[in-house]
Design a protein around this motif. Structure first.
Motif, PDB file in Angstrom:
ATOM      1  N   GLN A  13       0.834  -1.190   0.000  1.00 55.41           N
ATOM      2  CA  GLN A  13       0.000   0.000   0.000  1.00 55.41           C
ATOM      3  C   GLN A  13       0.871   1.243   0.000  1.00 55.41           C
ATOM      4  N   PHE A  14       0.277   2.372  -0.350  1.00 49.14           N
ATOM      5  CA  PHE A  14       0.969   3.652  -0.213  1.00 49.14           C
ATOM      6  C   PHE A  14      -0.023   4.714   0.229  1.00 49.14           C
ATOM      7  N   GLY A  15       0.485   5.717   0.960  1.00 46.93           N
ATOM      8  CA  GLY A  15      -0.361   6.777   1.478  1.00 46.93           C
ATOM      9  C   GLY A  15      -0.481   7.934   0.498  1.00 46.93           C
ATOM     10  N   VAL A  16      -1.622   8.595   0.532  1.00 51.95           N
ATOM     11  CA  VAL A  16      -1.886   9.719  -0.380  1.00 51.95           C
ATOM     12  C   VAL A  16      -2.355  10.918   0.432  1.00 51.95           C
ATOM     13  N   LEU A  17      -1.651  12.020   0.290  1.00 56.54           N
ATOM     14  CA  LEU A  17      -2.016  13.289   0.920  1.00 56.54           C
ATOM     15  C   LEU A  17      -2.654  14.204  -0.113  1.00 56.54           C
ATOM     16  N   ASP A  18      -3.807  14.775   0.212  1.00 58.72           N
ATOM     17  CA  ASP A  18      -4.408  15.830  -0.596  1.00 58.72           C
ATOM     18  C   ASP A  18      -4.203  17.138   0.142  1.00 58.72           C
ATOM     19  N   MET A  19      -3.410  18.041  -0.459  1.00 56.60           N
ATOM     20  CA  MET A  19      -3.010  19.265   0.206  1.00 56.60           C
ATOM     21  C   MET A  19      -3.374  20.486  -0.635  1.00 56.60           C
ATOM     22  N   SER A  20      -3.524  21.612   0.035  1.00 57.33           N
ATOM     23  CA  SER A  20      -3.720  22.888  -0.648  1.00 57.33           C
ATOM     24  C   SER A  20      -3.163  23.984   0.239  1.00 57.33           C
ATOM     25  N   GLY A  21      -2.960  25.156  -0.349  1.00 59.52           N
ATOM     26  CA  GLY A  21      -2.430  26.259   0.441  1.00 59.52           C
ATOM     27  C   GLY A  21      -1.799  27.319  -0.426  1.00 59.52           C
ATOM     28  N   VAL A  22      -0.785  27.973   0.126  1.00 63.69           N
ATOM     29  CA  VAL A  22      -0.110  29.078  -0.555  1.00 63.69           C
ATOM     30  C   VAL A  22       1.401  28.897  -0.435  1.00 63.69           C
ATOM     31  N   VAL A  23       2.103  29.058  -1.550  1.00 65.17           N
ATOM     32  CA  VAL A  23       3.568  29.049  -1.544  1.00 65.17           C
ATOM     33  C   VAL A  23       4.078  30.378  -2.088  1.00 65.17           C
ATOM     34  N   ARG A  24       5.275  30.733  -1.661  1.00 67.67           N
ATOM     35  CA  ARG A  24       5.936  31.930  -2.181  1.00 67.67           C
ATOM     36  C   ARG A  24       7.160  31.496  -2.978  1.00 67.67           C
ATOM     37  N   VAL A  25       7.249  31.975  -4.199  1.00 63.60           N
ATOM     38  CA  VAL A  25       8.351  31.608  -5.084  1.00 63.60           C
ATOM     39  C   VAL A  25       9.623  32.322  -4.643  1.00 63.60           C
ATOM     40  N   GLU A  26      10.721  31.576  -4.547  1.00 62.51           N
ATOM     41  CA  GLU A  26      12.023  32.158  -4.216  1.00 62.51           C
ATOM     42  C   GLU A  26      12.990  32.058  -5.390  1.00 62.51           C
ATOM     43  N   GLU A  27      13.011  30.911  -6.057  1.00 61.21           N
ATOM     44  CA  GLU A  27      13.864  30.710  -7.237  1.00 61.21           C
ATOM     45  C   GLU A  27      12.971  30.181  -8.361  1.00 61.21           C
ATOM     46  N   PRO A  28      12.484  31.062  -9.226  1.00 66.64           N
ATOM     47  CA  PRO A  28      11.485  30.649 -10.228  1.00 66.64           C
ATOM     48  C   PRO A  28      11.914  29.484 -11.107  1.00 66.64           C
ATOM     49  N   ALA A  29      13.134  29.517 -11.629  1.00 68.45           N
ATOM     50  CA  ALA A  29      13.564  28.449 -12.538  1.00 68.45           C
ATOM     51  C   ALA A  29      13.607  27.106 -11.821  1.00 68.45           C
ATOM     52  N   LEU A  30      14.116  27.097 -10.610  1.00 69.37           N
ATOM     53  CA  LEU A  30      14.198  25.855  -9.844  1.00 69.37           C
ATOM     54  C   LEU A  30      12.801  25.353  -9.483  1.00 69.37           C
ATOM     55  N   PHE A  31      11.921  26.267  -9.126  1.00 70.11           N
ATOM     56  CA  PHE A  31      10.547  25.901  -8.785  1.00 70.11           C
ATOM     57  C   PHE A  31       9.835  25.241  -9.969  1.00 70.11           C
ATOM     58  N   LEU A  32       9.958  25.825 -11.150  1.00 71.96           N
ATOM     59  CA  LEU A  32       9.303  25.251 -12.327  1.00 71.96           C
ATOM     60  C   LEU A  32       9.922  23.902 -12.703  1.00 71.96           C
ATOM     61  N   GLU A  33      11.211  23.765 -12.473  1.00 68.79           N
ATOM     62  CA  GLU A  33      11.863  22.474 -12.723  1.00 68.79           C
ATOM     63  C   GLU A  33      11.302  21.402 -11.798  1.00 68.79           C
ATOM     64  N   ARG A  34      11.061  21.758 -10.541  1.00 69.02           N
ATOM     65  CA  ARG A  34      10.506  20.797  -9.591  1.00 69.02           C
ATOM     66  C   ARG A  34       9.061  20.450  -9.932  1.00 69.02           C
ATOM     67  N   ILE A  35       8.301  21.440 -10.388  1.00 64.90           N
ATOM     68  CA  ILE A  35       6.923  21.145 -10.801  1.00 64.90           C
ATOM     69  C   ILE A  35       6.928  20.155 -11.959  1.00 64.90           C
ATOM     70  N   ALA A  36       7.856  20.338 -12.900  1.00 61.25           N
ATOM     71  CA  ALA A  36       7.935  19.433 -14.047  1.00 61.25           C
ATOM     72  C   ALA A  36       8.324  18.022 -13.619  1.00 61.25           C
ATOM     73  N   GLN A  37       9.146  17.899 -12.593  1.00 60.32           N
ATOM     74  CA  GLN A  37       9.564  16.580 -12.108  1.00 60.32           C
ATOM     75  C   GLN A  37       8.475  15.901 -11.289  1.00 60.32           C
ATOM     76  N   GLY A  38       7.671  16.711 -10.608  1.00 61.51           N
ATOM     77  CA  GLY A  38       6.651  16.163  -9.725  1.00 61.51           C
ATOM     78  C   GLY A  38       7.173  15.988  -8.318  1.00 61.51           C
ATOM     79  N   PHE A  39       6.266  15.856  -7.365  1.00 64.02           N
ATOM     80  CA  PHE A  39       6.607  15.774  -5.952  1.00 64.02           C
ATOM     81  C   PHE A  39       6.233  14.412  -5.388  1.00 64.02           C
TER      82      PHE A  39
END
Length: 235
Positions: free
Chosen positions: A190-216
């Motif tokens: 089995q594996f656990g699944v978290l459903d989350m929401s909220g607000v983030v503040r961007v600090e390094e835009p290029a790195l942030f978009l790279e992480r979004i493309a990779q997935g969390f």
């Protein structure tokens, strides 16, 4: 890096409706596997290609997909709604987000593989947080543990991914069986699944978009890891 954000909706053609119980089953563990295979029909140009897309089910046969290629027409879907994913972000931008993720922590086991590398294990952050509680108390403590462990996990993702978590809530935590498992239910992976929401503040835009493309997190093949964002409305 070219990225496309698409919305795919199951076709209501009679030929697709006849297969609905197979391609859109109600049982969750079967659905995660069926949906992953279904979405490949829109990215099936190269039989040897590895998965290069993230996806999220919105229910009722609707999916969001972030991909490096435009989805192709598929007999199972209506014509895809596609737009380029090119948000113009700057340090300090605040974004609303939603995220469905399999959040884990990695630990060393002390064992060595045949190749000489130390074996590591991935522990679900919520189950790790309540592991010392008696079994009868775990269900009651699970959601509170999910809120705390989920926030800490996402903060760690932000430290490595160019963003700061201003606020995060866990709407749900569930445990999903891996599809196609055969054997005693108590031994079911089995594996656990978290459903989350909220607000983030961007600090390094290029790195942030790279992480979004990779997935969390992990279990990305099963519809987890895609962070959807939009600009926070001024209050």
């Amino acid at each position: 890096m070219s990225l496309f954000l698409s919305r795919l909706t199951l076709s209501r053609a009679p030929s697709v409706e006849a297969l609905k119980r197979l391609i859109d089953p109600q049982e969750r563990s079967r659905a995660t596997d069926a949906h992953h295979r279904l979405l490949w029909s829109a990215f099936a140009g190269d039989a040897d290609a590895s998965r290069d897309f993230l996806w999220r089910s919105e229910g009722n046969g609707r999916f969001f997909v972030l991909s490096h290629r435009r989805p192709a027409d598929s007999p199972f879907f209506d014509p895809p709604e596609v737009k380029e994913f090119t948000p113009a972000l700057a340090p300090g931008d605040r974004l609303d987000f939603i995220l469905r993720a399999n959040a884990t922590r990695t630990r060393k086991t002390g064992e060595v593989t045949a190749s000489g590398k130390e074996r590591r294990k991935h522990d679900d952050v919520v189950m790790h947080a309540i592991r010392d509680l008696p079994k009868g108390q775990r269900a009651e403590a699970r959601l509170a543990a999910a809120a705390d462990a989920g926030l800490k996990w996402l903060q760690g993702q932000g430290e490595r991914g160019g963003f700061h978590v201003e606020r995060a809530e866990v709407a749900d935590y569930s445990v999903v069986a891996l599809p196609d498992h055969r054997g005693p239910r108590r031994d079911q992976p089995q594996f656990g699944v978290l459903d989350m929401s909220g607000v983030v503040r961007v600090e390094e835009p290029a790195l942030f978009l790279e992480r979004i493309a990779q997935g969390f997190g992990r279990a990305k093949s099963f519809g987890h890891g895609l962070m959807l964002i939009r600009r926070t409305r001024a209050t």
